[in-house]
Design a protein around this motif. Structure first.
Motif, PDB file in Angstrom:
ATOM      1  N   THR A  78       0.831  -1.208   0.000  1.00 54.39           N
ATOM      2  CA  THR A  78       0.000   0.000   0.000  1.00 54.39           C
ATOM      3  C   THR A  78       0.860   1.251   0.000  1.00 54.39           C
ATOM      4  OG1 THR A  78      -1.720  -1.195   1.222  1.00 54.39           O
ATOM      5  CG2 THR A  78      -1.881   1.210   1.174  1.00 54.39           C
ATOM      6  N   THR A 130      -8.370  -0.601   2.079  1.00 55.83           N
ATOM      7  CA  THR A 130      -7.601  -1.728   2.582  1.00 55.83           C
ATOM      8  C   THR A 130      -8.517  -2.574   3.461  1.00 55.83           C
ATOM      9  OG1 THR A 130      -6.840  -0.444   4.500  1.00 55.83           O
ATOM     10  CG2 THR A 130      -5.406  -0.477   2.555  1.00 55.83           C
ATOM     11  N   VAL A 136      -6.885  -3.134  -1.588  1.00 56.46           N
ATOM     12  CA  VAL A 136      -5.771  -3.979  -1.158  1.00 56.46           C
ATOM     13  C   VAL A 136      -6.288  -4.917  -0.069  1.00 56.46           C
ATOM     14  CG1 VAL A 136      -3.367  -4.016  -0.406  1.00 56.46           C
ATOM     15  CG2 VAL A 136      -4.255  -1.991  -1.582  1.00 56.46           C
ATOM     16  N   VAL A 140      -3.961  -7.163  -4.784  1.00 59.52           N
ATOM     17  CA  VAL A 140      -4.333  -5.789  -5.130  1.00 59.52           C
ATOM     18  C   VAL A 140      -5.256  -5.818  -6.340  1.00 59.52           C
ATOM     19  CG1 VAL A 140      -3.509  -3.500  -5.778  1.00 59.52           C
ATOM     20  CG2 VAL A 140      -2.113  -4.957  -4.280  1.00 59.52           C
TER      21      VAL A 140
END
Length: 277
Positions: free
Chosen positions: A106, A188, A242, A273
């Motif tokens: 990330t 995320t 992600v 991803v």
């Protein structure tokens, strides 16, 4: 006769080995070092140091918990992650080394003025670490379905950042305000992805002491990941998602993601991803 470092360690290592704990020597040393407030090297250098009855009482209490497979992170109420010490308790998962890969990936993708949202934040290791590493360059939000987990995340943000991170009690994206969702560029998530069929519930292990809601998901462990992908496809500024998952799940995730308007751009260790088409 008073216990010494050497005698306590010898007895404790045997008890842990009898409980089939592979890291018996290390765990015993960590427990005694924690109670003494010293590094493990002190134990090796001072094997004949006498231990008080009070200290032995506390060490034995922690030892008995470990014999029952309570993770050391819960016993010590802390876990190191990405160079920082986070507070943890039984309301959140124990941070794992695999998640550091998610942070590293990330980091490489972040752009100035990115707005990140961490879903299922638990102890807050992902948003707190991103904010600690990037500061004002990235705006960070986080959510969790558990109020108890959010309390832990809030504590870690205040402790490690000296500031709060906006936190939302929400099942995935459902209760996050639309004005927040409209500016999110990166999502995320380390959601529950363990299939219950992977675990022997007849045998005691560390997983049984962690919050089950944060570990297990239906549909081969993919139910919540699929639901997040479905919900996230409508985020107007989203660039990337992600995710942490088991590598054996990546193929199914990629197929479902493609139907929701995402393409896999990278996978490494337990991180995958997905880019918005």
């Amino acid at each position: 006769m008073r216990e010494t470092v050497e005698t306590w360690l010898k007895k404790s290592v045997k008890k842990l080995k009898d409980a089939e704990i592979a890291s018996a020597q290390l765990d015993a040393e960590l427990i005694l070092a924690y109670v003494l407030g010293v590094e493990r090297t002190f134990l090796h250098a001072n094997p004949q140091k006498k231990l008080s009855k009070t200290l032995v009482f506390h060490a034995n209490n922690f030892l008995n918990k470990r014999i029952k497979r309570v993770p050391l992170a819960y016993i010590f109420r802390k876990k190191d992650f990405f160079g920082r010490t986070f507070f943890v308790n039984e309301n959140v998962l124990v941070p794992r080394p695999e998640t550091e890969t998610l942070i590293e990936i990330t980091q490489k993708m972040l752009q100035p003025n990115d707005v990140a949202l961490d879903i299922g934040t638990g102890s807050g290791i992902i948003p707190v670490t991103l904010k600690a590493e990037y500061g004002e360059k990235v705006e960070v939000f986080a959510s969790d379905i558990s109020l108890q987990a959010l309390a832990v995340a809030n504590l870690n943000a205040k402790k490690l950042l000296n500031q709060k991170i906006p936190l939302f009690e929400s099942n995935l994206l459902e209760k996050i305000p639309s004005d927040i969702l409209s500016k999110i560029t990166i999502v995320t998530a380390n959601l529950p992805y363990v299939n219950r069929d992977w675990v022997d519930f007849e045998k005691n292990n560390e997983l049984h002491h962690e919050p089950q809601i944060a570990l297990y998901a239906r549909k081969n462990g993919l139910e919540l990941i699929f639901e997040l992908l479905f919900q996230a496809q409508d985020l107007p500024k989203l660039r990337k998602i992600v995710l942490e998952a088991d590598p054996c799940q990546f193929e199914e995730i990629e197929k479902y993601a493609n139907n929701c308007g995402f393409l896999k751009s990278k996978s490494e260790n337990y991180t995958i991803v997905l880019d918005k088409k």
